[in-house]
Scaffold this motif. Structure first.
Motif, PDB file in Angstrom:
ATOM      1  N   ASN A  91       0.832  -1.209   0.000  1.00 53.66           N
ATOM      2  CA  ASN A  91       0.000   0.000   0.000  1.00 53.66           C
ATOM      3  C   ASN A  91       0.858   1.248   0.000  1.00 53.66           C
ATOM      4  OD1 ASN A  91      -2.284  -1.405  -0.033  1.00 53.66           O
ATOM      5  ND2 ASN A  91      -2.851  -1.089   2.108  1.00 53.66           N
ATOM      6  N   ARG A  92       1.945   1.169   0.792  1.00 56.31           N
ATOM      7  CA  ARG A  92       2.828   2.337   0.885  1.00 56.31           C
ATOM      8  C   ARG A  92       3.441   2.637  -0.482  1.00 56.31           C
ATOM      9  NH1 ARG A  92       6.468   1.804   5.973  1.00 56.31           N
ATOM     10  NH2 ARG A  92       4.568   2.024   7.179  1.00 56.31           N
ATOM     11  N   ALA A  93       3.883   1.562  -1.144  1.00 51.71           N
ATOM     12  CA  ALA A  93       4.523   1.730  -2.458  1.00 51.71           C
ATOM     13  C   ALA A  93       3.523   2.277  -3.479  1.00 51.71           C
ATOM     14  CB  ALA A  93       5.078   0.398  -2.923  1.00 51.71           C
ATOM     15  N   ALA A  94       2.260   1.869  -3.328  1.00 53.31           N
ATOM     16  CA  ALA A  94       1.261   2.252  -4.336  1.00 53.31           C
ATOM     17  C   ALA A  94       0.502   3.510  -3.958  1.00 53.31           C
ATOM     18  CB  ALA A  94       0.262   1.111  -4.517  1.00 53.31           C
ATOM     19  N   ARG A  95       0.971   4.176  -2.862  1.00 46.60           N
ATOM     20  CA  ARG A  95       0.224   5.347  -2.392  1.00 46.60           C
ATOM     21  C   ARG A  95       0.146   6.419  -3.484  1.00 46.60           C
ATOM     22  NH1 ARG A  95       2.054   7.228   3.336  1.00 46.60           N
ATOM     23  NH2 ARG A  95       1.040   5.317   3.998  1.00 46.60           N
ATOM     24  N   GLY A  96      -1.017   6.713  -3.914  1.00 41.08           N
ATOM     25  CA  GLY A  96      -1.159   7.701  -4.971  1.00 41.08           C
ATOM     26  C   GLY A  96      -2.362   8.557  -4.694  1.00 41.08           C
ATOM     27  N   SER A  97      -2.903   9.143  -5.730  1.00 41.43           N
ATOM     28  CA  SER A  97      -4.037  10.037  -5.515  1.00 41.43           C
ATOM     29  C   SER A  97      -5.334   9.371  -5.976  1.00 41.43           C
ATOM     30  CB  SER A  97      -3.806  11.336  -6.260  1.00 41.43           C
ATOM     31  OG  SER A  97      -3.569  11.009  -7.626  1.00 41.43           O
ATOM     32  N   ARG A  98      -5.367   8.020  -5.779  1.00 41.61           N
ATOM     33  CA  ARG A  98      -6.523   7.311  -6.290  1.00 41.61           C
ATOM     34  C   ARG A  98      -7.799   7.636  -5.506  1.00 41.61           C
ATOM     35  NH1 ARG A  98      -5.552   1.413  -6.145  1.00 41.61           N
ATOM     36  NH2 ARG A  98      -3.770   1.974  -4.885  1.00 41.61           N
ATOM     37  N   TYR A  99      -7.627   7.924  -4.200  1.00 41.68           N
ATOM     38  CA  TYR A  99      -8.821   8.151  -3.400  1.00 41.68           C
ATOM     39  C   TYR A  99      -8.994   9.630  -3.113  1.00 41.68           C
ATOM     40  CZ  TYR A  99      -7.769   3.298  -2.660  1.00 41.68           C
ATOM     41  OH  TYR A  99      -7.470   1.995  -2.842  1.00 41.68           O
ATOM     42  N   ARG A 100     -10.249  10.008  -2.906  1.00 38.98           N
ATOM     43  CA  ARG A 100     -10.502  11.385  -2.491  1.00 38.98           C
ATOM     44  C   ARG A 100      -9.906  11.553  -1.103  1.00 38.98           C
ATOM     45  NH1 ARG A 100     -16.430  11.979  -2.485  1.00 38.98           N
ATOM     46  NH2 ARG A 100     -16.320   9.734  -2.461  1.00 38.98           N
ATOM     47  N   LYS A 101      -9.601  12.806  -0.737  1.00 35.99           N
ATOM     48  CA  LYS A 101      -8.864  13.074   0.490  1.00 35.99           C
ATOM     49  C   LYS A 101      -9.530  12.469   1.736  1.00 35.99           C
ATOM     50  CE  LYS A 101      -5.677  16.661   1.610  1.00 35.99           C
ATOM     51  NZ  LYS A 101      -5.460  18.075   1.750  1.00 35.99           N
ATOM     52  N   THR A 102     -10.836  12.684   1.865  1.00 41.33           N
ATOM     53  CA  THR A 102     -11.529  12.222   3.068  1.00 41.33           C
ATOM     54  C   THR A 102     -11.468  10.708   3.179  1.00 41.33           C
ATOM     55  OG1 THR A 102     -13.528  12.349   1.783  1.00 41.33           O
ATOM     56  CG2 THR A 102     -13.138  14.137   3.357  1.00 41.33           C
ATOM     57  N   SER A 103     -11.727  10.040   2.051  1.00 41.19           N
ATOM     58  CA  SER A 103     -11.741   8.589   2.066  1.00 41.19           C
ATOM     59  C   SER A 103     -10.347   8.057   2.413  1.00 41.19           C
ATOM     60  CB  SER A 103     -12.222   8.090   0.716  1.00 41.19           C
ATOM     61  OG  SER A 103     -11.517   6.962   0.340  1.00 41.19           O
ATOM     62  N   ARG A 104      -9.325   8.719   1.897  1.00 48.14           N
ATOM     63  CA  ARG A 104      -7.960   8.262   2.170  1.00 48.14           C
ATOM     64  C   ARG A 104      -7.596   8.471   3.636  1.00 48.14           C
ATOM     65  NH1 ARG A 104      -2.658  10.614   0.450  1.00 48.14           N
ATOM     66  NH2 ARG A 104      -1.357   9.013   1.355  1.00 48.14           N
ATOM     67  N   ARG A 105      -8.007   9.628   4.184  1.00 50.34           N
ATOM     68  CA  ARG A 105      -7.721   9.906   5.591  1.00 50.34           C
ATOM     69  C   ARG A 105      -8.387   8.856   6.494  1.00 50.34           C
ATOM     70  NH1 ARG A 105      -9.513  15.449   6.853  1.00 50.34           N
ATOM     71  NH2 ARG A 105      -7.879  16.037   5.409  1.00 50.34           N
ATOM     72  N   LYS A 106      -9.625   8.530   6.138  1.00 46.72           N
ATOM     73  CA  LYS A 106     -10.366   7.541   6.927  1.00 46.72           C
ATOM     74  C   LYS A 106      -9.650   6.183   6.874  1.00 46.72           C
ATOM     75  CE  LYS A 106     -15.048   6.019   7.582  1.00 46.72           C
ATOM     76  NZ  LYS A 106     -16.313   5.790   6.907  1.00 46.72           N
ATOM     77  N   ARG A 107      -9.227   5.817   5.665  1.00 50.13           N
ATOM     78  CA  ARG A 107      -8.513   4.549   5.510  1.00 50.13           C
ATOM     79  C   ARG A 107      -7.243   4.524   6.362  1.00 50.13           C
ATOM     80  NH1 ARG A 107      -8.720   1.480   0.537  1.00 50.13           N
ATOM     81  NH2 ARG A 107     -10.775   1.719  -0.371  1.00 50.13           N
ATOM     82  N   ILE A 108      -6.532   5.662   6.358  1.00 52.39           N
ATOM     83  CA  ILE A 108      -5.278   5.713   7.112  1.00 52.39           C
ATOM     84  C   ILE A 108      -5.558   5.553   8.603  1.00 52.39           C
ATOM     85  CG2 ILE A 108      -3.371   7.244   7.813  1.00 52.39           C
ATOM     86  CD1 ILE A 108      -3.367   8.280   4.906  1.00 52.39           C
ATOM     87  N   ILE A 109      -6.608   6.247   9.089  1.00 53.26           N
ATOM     88  CA  ILE A 109      -6.935   6.146  10.523  1.00 53.26           C
ATOM     89  C   ILE A 109      -7.302   4.711  10.890  1.00 53.26           C
ATOM     90  CG2 ILE A 109      -8.600   6.847  12.310  1.00 53.26           C
ATOM     91  CD1 ILE A 109      -8.624   9.620  10.925  1.00 53.26           C
ATOM     92  N   ILE A 110      -8.138   4.080  10.053  1.00 54.72           N
ATOM     93  CA  ILE A 110      -8.534   2.690  10.335  1.00 54.72           C
ATOM     94  C   ILE A 110      -7.311   1.777  10.264  1.00 54.72           C
ATOM     95  CG2 ILE A 110      -9.885   0.722   9.495  1.00 54.72           C
ATOM     96  CD1 ILE A 110     -12.082   2.675   8.746  1.00 54.72           C
ATOM     97  N   GLY A 111      -6.457   2.019   9.246  1.00 56.81           N
ATOM     98  CA  GLY A 111      -5.242   1.201   9.095  1.00 56.81           C
ATOM     99  C   GLY A 111      -4.358   1.305  10.322  1.00 56.81           C
ATOM    100  N   LEU A 112      -4.167   2.539  10.805  1.00 59.71           N
ATOM    101  CA  LEU A 112      -3.315   2.733  11.996  1.00 59.71           C
ATOM    102  C   LEU A 112      -3.950   2.091  13.222  1.00 59.71           C
ATOM    103  CD1 LEU A 112      -2.053   6.415  11.579  1.00 59.71           C
ATOM    104  CD2 LEU A 112      -0.724   4.298  11.377  1.00 59.71           C
ATOM    105  N   THR A 113      -5.294   2.201  13.329  1.00 61.79           N
ATOM    106  CA  THR A 113      -5.988   1.569  14.455  1.00 61.79           C
ATOM    107  C   THR A 113      -5.743   0.065  14.439  1.00 61.79           C
ATOM    108  OG1 THR A 113      -7.717   3.211  14.213  1.00 61.79           O
ATOM    109  CG2 THR A 113      -8.247   1.324  15.590  1.00 61.79           C
ATOM    110  N   MET A 114      -5.824  -0.518  13.230  1.00 66.79           N
ATOM    111  CA  MET A 114      -5.639  -1.974  13.113  1.00 66.79           C
ATOM    112  C   MET A 114      -4.210  -2.379  13.482  1.00 66.79           C
ATOM    113  SD  MET A 114      -8.460  -3.268  12.506  1.00 66.79           S
ATOM    114  CE  MET A 114      -8.410  -4.913  11.843  1.00 66.79           C
ATOM    115  N   ILE A 115      -3.225  -1.594  13.008  1.00 68.39           N
ATOM    116  CA  ILE A 115      -1.825  -1.940  13.301  1.00 68.39           C
ATOM    117  C   ILE A 115      -1.554  -1.801  14.798  1.00 68.39           C
ATOM    118  CG2 ILE A 115       0.588  -1.237  12.943  1.00 68.39           C
ATOM    119  CD1 ILE A 115      -0.321  -0.267  10.142  1.00 68.39           C
ATOM    120  N   PHE A 116      -2.013  -0.684  15.374  1.00 67.70           N
ATOM    121  CA  PHE A 116      -1.765  -0.416  16.791  1.00 67.70           C
ATOM    122  C   PHE A 116      -2.485  -1.449  17.665  1.00 67.70           C
ATOM    123  CE2 PHE A 116      -2.321   2.360  20.641  1.00 67.70           C
ATOM    124  CZ  PHE A 116      -0.973   2.438  20.933  1.00 67.70           C
TER     125      PHE A 116
END
Ligand code: HEM
Length: 252
Positions: A91-116
């Motif tokens: 995901n990190r390697a493929a990080r691009g502008s595919r998602y709208r900002k809000t959707s991407r921010r939400k994904r990042i928060i959920i992703g960090l929650t899952m990792i933590f």
């Protein structure tokens, strides 16, 4: 060959995470069911602990079936973690502008929650096994018989200590959060989500997570509040525990 290629694709990796996650959820459901024996008293849960080792012993020997479960669940855990790390890298390697900002921010928060939460659950798991299965770390005395912990008395004594009871409640709340997001993302991975079904899937994921949380958390809560009584053999074992301090002394 094609299977290997599929397993290495992003969808393949997500399916591996989903399947290994489902195996672990299956284990948790069985563990929560097993813990429920506590509600019926010391003898019930201690007998259940023996039953776990005796189950299928004519085929696998004493404790053999339990070892098979350990290998399957442990293997699922290792593969789950390795695959999640591979997905994060991808995901990190493929990080691009595919998602709208809000959707991407939400994904990042959920992703960090899952990792933590995943890292905290791993830490909890190691400490939990060292405390109640092997008795390697003993914040309260570990009682053993026939090479295994005596479940009721070990839990009773541990959950007289407020911070152990609260640590367990917190840990199982984190497990619940992890499972909620995990189960929900499995539905998405499998492509089962759509506007009509999303609500239903969210409710299923929430019911699973809350059900597991309540059933696990009930154990420290019931011991701490005194709903579950002192084990019958306590007076006999009190002598044995003198080296570590009495139960009254451990209640803090
Ligand atoms: C308040 C909640 C929990 C209680 C009271 C509890 C209690 C116990 C006890 C007493 C044992 C030892 C059983 C025996 O030796 O017969 C055990 C083992 C174990 N528990 Fe838990 N547990 C709880 C939550 C969890 C959670 C949330 C997980 C996973 C994230 C977990 C994973 C395990 C594992 C992997 C073992 C080792 C099984 C084995 O190899 O024999 N437990 N638990």
């Amino acid at each position: 060959m094609q299977l290997m290629r599929f397993a290495r694709s992003t969808l393949g990796l997500k399916i591996i995470v989903a399947v290994t996650g489902a195996i672990m959820i299956g284990f948790l459901l069985l563990h929560a069911y097993g813990n429920m024996h506590i509600w019926f008293g010391a003898e019930e849960i201690n007998d259940y602990s023996y039953w776990l080792r005796e189950f299928g012993q004519h085929l696998f020997g004493y404790g053999g079936f339990l070892w098979i479960v350990r290998v399957v669940v442990g293997g699922a855990l290792i593969v789950h973690v390795i695959t999640v790390v591979a997905l994060i890298r991808r995901n990190r390697a493929a990080r691009g502008s595919r998602y709208r900002k809000t959707s991407r921010r939400k994904r990042i928060i959920i992703g960090l929650t899952m990792i933590f939460s995943g890292a905290l659950i791993l830490t909890f798991l190691v400490l939990h096994i060292l405390q109640f299965t092997t008795g390697t770390i003993q914040p309260t005395p570990f009682h053993e018989q026939d090479g295994m912990g005596i479940v009721y008395i070990n839990l009773y004594q541990a959950f007289q200590v407020w911070w152990i009871a609260w640590a367990y409640i917190l840990a199982v709340a984190i497990v619940g959060i992890h499972i909620y997001h995990g189960a929900w993302s499995v539905f998405q991975t499998l492509g089962w989500n759509n506007a009509d079904r999303n609500n239903l899937f969210r409710h299923i994921a929430a019911a699973l997570a809350i059900g597991l949380f309540l059933s696990f958390a009930s154990v420290p809560v019931m011991f701490w509040t005194g709903v579950l009584p002192e084990p019958p053999s306590m007076s006999q074992t009190q002598q044995h525990t003198q080296d570590h301090g009495s139960v009254e002394a451990t209640r803090q």
